[in-house]
Design an enzyme around this catalytic site. Structure first.
Site, PDB file in Angstrom:
ATOM      1  N   ASP A  91       0.835  -1.209   0.000  1.00 14.91           N
ATOM      2  CA  ASP A  91       0.000   0.000   0.000  1.00 14.91           C
ATOM      3  C   ASP A  91       0.866   1.253   0.000  1.00 14.91           C
ATOM      4  O   ASP A  91       1.980   1.253   0.532  1.00 14.91           O
ATOM      5  CB  ASP A  91      -0.912  -0.026   1.238  1.00 14.91           C
ATOM      6  CG  ASP A  91      -2.067   0.956   1.101  1.00 14.91           C
ATOM      7  OD1 ASP A  91      -2.375   1.373  -0.038  1.00 14.91           O
ATOM      8  OD2 ASP A  91      -2.658   1.309   2.137  1.00 14.91           O
ATOM      9  N   HIS A 102       2.144   3.165  -9.015  1.00 13.14           N
ATOM     10  CA  HIS A 102       1.890   1.741  -9.303  1.00 13.14           C
ATOM     11  C   HIS A 102       3.025   1.164 -10.154  1.00 13.14           C
ATOM     12  O   HIS A 102       3.472   0.042  -9.951  1.00 13.14           O
ATOM     13  CB  HIS A 102       0.556   1.566 -10.037  1.00 13.14           C
ATOM     14  CG  HIS A 102      -0.635   2.014  -9.232  1.00 13.14           C
ATOM     15  ND1 HIS A 102      -0.762   1.738  -7.897  1.00 13.14           N
ATOM     16  CD2 HIS A 102      -1.750   2.703  -9.577  1.00 13.14           C
ATOM     17  CE1 HIS A 102      -1.902   2.246  -7.447  1.00 13.14           C
ATOM     18  NE2 HIS A 102      -2.508   2.837  -8.447  1.00 13.14           N
ATOM     19  N   LEU A 154      10.367 -20.927  -4.801  1.00 16.34           N
ATOM     20  CA  LEU A 154       9.365 -20.043  -4.191  1.00 16.34           C
ATOM     21  C   LEU A 154       8.016 -20.153  -4.913  1.00 16.34           C
ATOM     22  O   LEU A 154       7.973 -20.219  -6.139  1.00 16.34           O
ATOM     23  CB  LEU A 154       9.876 -18.596  -4.296  1.00 16.34           C
ATOM     24  CG  LEU A 154       8.928 -17.482  -3.846  1.00 16.34           C
ATOM     25  CD1 LEU A 154       8.801 -17.458  -2.331  1.00 16.34           C
ATOM     26  CD2 LEU A 154       9.426 -16.128  -4.342  1.00 16.34           C
TER      27      LEU A 154
HETATM   28  C1  IPE Z   1      -5.426  -2.727  -0.029  1.00 13.71           C
HETATM   29  O1  IPE Z   1      -5.086  -1.403  -0.243  1.00 13.71           O
HETATM   30  C2  IPE Z   1      -5.432  -3.492  -1.307  1.00 13.71           C
HETATM   31  C3  IPE Z   1      -4.173  -3.591  -2.026  1.00 13.71           C
HETATM   32  C4  IPE Z   1      -2.984  -3.180  -1.644  1.00 13.71           C
HETATM   33  C5  IPE Z   1      -4.265  -4.248  -3.280  1.00 13.71           C
HETATM   34  P1  IPE Z   1      -6.186  -0.261  -0.325  1.00 13.71           P
HETATM   35  O2  IPE Z   1      -5.462   1.012  -0.500  1.00 13.71           O
HETATM   36  O3  IPE Z   1      -7.205  -0.597  -1.357  1.00 13.71           O
HETATM   37  O4  IPE Z   1      -6.865  -0.364   1.106  1.00 13.71           O
HETATM   38  P2  IPE Z   1      -7.804   0.660   1.889  1.00 13.71           P
HETATM   39  O5  IPE Z   1      -8.881   1.096   0.965  1.00 13.71           O
HETATM   40  O6  IPE Z   1      -6.940   1.827   2.295  1.00 13.71           O
HETATM   41  O7  IPE Z   1      -8.290  -0.101   3.076  1.00 13.71           O
HETATM   42  C1  IPE Z   2      -1.701   0.211  -3.315  1.00 13.35           C
HETATM   43  O1  IPE Z   2      -1.437   1.566  -3.359  1.00 13.35           O
HETATM   44  C2  IPE Z   2      -1.964  -0.370  -4.686  1.00 13.35           C
HETATM   45  C3  IPE Z   2      -3.343  -0.805  -4.923  1.00 13.35           C
HETATM   46  C4  IPE Z   2      -4.307  -0.770  -4.062  1.00 13.35           C
HETATM   47  C5  IPE Z   2      -3.624  -1.342  -6.228  1.00 13.35           C
HETATM   48  P1  IPE Z   2      -2.616   2.612  -3.328  1.00 13.35           P
HETATM   49  O2  IPE Z   2      -3.038   2.897  -4.730  1.00 13.35           O
HETATM   50  O3  IPE Z   2      -3.713   2.183  -2.437  1.00 13.35           O
HETATM   51  O4  IPE Z   2      -1.877   3.887  -2.739  1.00 13.35           O
HETATM   52  P2  IPE Z   2      -2.439   4.911  -1.674  1.00 13.35           P
HETATM   53  O5  IPE Z   2      -2.891   4.101  -0.485  1.00 13.35           O
HETATM   54  O6  IPE Z   2      -3.584   5.632  -2.315  1.00 13.35           O
HETATM   55  O7  IPE Z   2      -1.281   5.795  -1.382  1.00 13.35           O
HETATM   56 MG    MG Z   3      -4.093   2.437  -0.471  1.00 10.29          MG
END
Ligand code: IPE
Ligand code: IPE
Ligand code: MG
Length: 255
Positions: A30, A47, A141
């Site tokens: 995240d 990303h 792995l």
């Molecule tokens: C969780 O991250 C899902 C992934 C990393 C794929 P999110 O950014 O979607 O989670 P929330 O919405 O903050 O809980």
């Molecule tokens: C995690 O990073 C990737 C996915 C959920 C696909 P985020 O896109 O949630 O990044 P933040 O949390 O908005 O910074």
């Molecule tokens: Mg996020």
């Protein structure tokens, strides 16, 4: 160092052996969007950078002889994001699969995708299936990518399959009955859960499997999660006492 591996062992049915190196690591990657925003870049740049971190982490886990690495790439709730971000993520996933699968295969890595595939386009499903088939016999792995995955979806799909297979069962269902239908039936339960990006929640990741997993939360954003940050997580794990319901004294007495 002691290595112990028994894929179907359940932490609530028997006490798993712990080893210094976690055998199964599950990660919520995240913070990509915030990483990009801090640099005045579009979220998707985060990303893109995030994929490079995945590549490094896979390499490091393979070197450390970790058996299972499970990465949360797209949750069942991420469809709620703007359409252009969702399409970018799907495209990125497709490109990464195409580009990396041969390298994974050359490194004896087995790739498995968990999640509901019914919402993916046919081309992506075909690419996923081909990647899984190519690497199916690899013994190093196991890299699991959770895409359109949700912990509740997993428990429900497993329950539905179990009931369908055992329609006339008279006694109550057991953990052993449901185990083969859960998405991660082939893996031991995660020893270590890592969430980058500062949030302290599970966001519907592996709800069933995290029963006795050690949790590690870091403010580091995913695109900054380098090998030093990963080693810090491993170091934290190595300081934990995994009691599985027992007392410290029992552990010390080797019981
Ligand atoms: C969780 O991250 C899902 C992934 C990393 C794929 P999110 O950014 O979607 O989670 P929330 O919405 O903050 O809980
Ligand atoms: C995690 O990073 C990737 C996915 C959920 C696909 P985020 O896109 O949630 O990044 P933040 O949390 O908005 O910074
Ligand atoms: Mg996020």
């Amino acid at each position: 160092m002691k290595f112990f591996f028994k894929p179907s062992a359940s932490s609530t049915q028997s006490i798993p052996e712990s080893s210094e190196i976690p055998q199964h690591i599950a990660v919520i990657m995240d913070g990509n969007g915030r990483w990009a925003r801090k640099r005045f870049l579009p979220r998707v740049a985060g990303h893109k950078r995030g994929v490079e971190i995945v590549r490094d982490l896979v390499k490091q886990c393979a070197l450390m002889d970790v058996k299972f690495l499970t990465l949360f790439a797209f949750s069942s709730e991420n469809w709620r994001r703007p359409d252009d971000e969702v399409s970018f993520l799907m495209g990125l996933f497709m490109d990464a699969l195409k580009r990396e699968v041969v390298k994974l295969h050359d490194n004896n890595i087995r790739l498995i995708l968990i999640g509901d595939r019914t919402r993916f386009n046919a081309e992506l499903v075909a690419q996923i299936e081909a990647s899984e088939q190519l690497t199916a016999q690899n013994t190093g792995l196991t890299l699991t990518i959770a895409a359109n995955y949700g912990g509740r979806w997993d428990i429900l799909q497993a329950t539905n399959l179990m009931v369908k297979t055992l329609p006339s069962k008279q006694s109550a269902f057991t953990e052993e009955d449901i185990a083969p239908y859960l998405s991660m039936h082939y893996a031991s339960e995660p020893d270590l859960f890592i969430r980058t990006g500062g949030e302290k929640r599970v966001s519907n990741f592996l709800l069933w499997q995290l029963a006795y997993t050690e949790f590690y939360f870091t403010d580091t954003l995913w695109p900054d999660f380098d090998s030093k940050a990963f080693n810090d997580a491993i170091g934290s794990y190595q300081k934990r006492e995994r009691r599985f319901g027992r007392t410290s004294e029992q552990l010390m007495a080797g019981k």
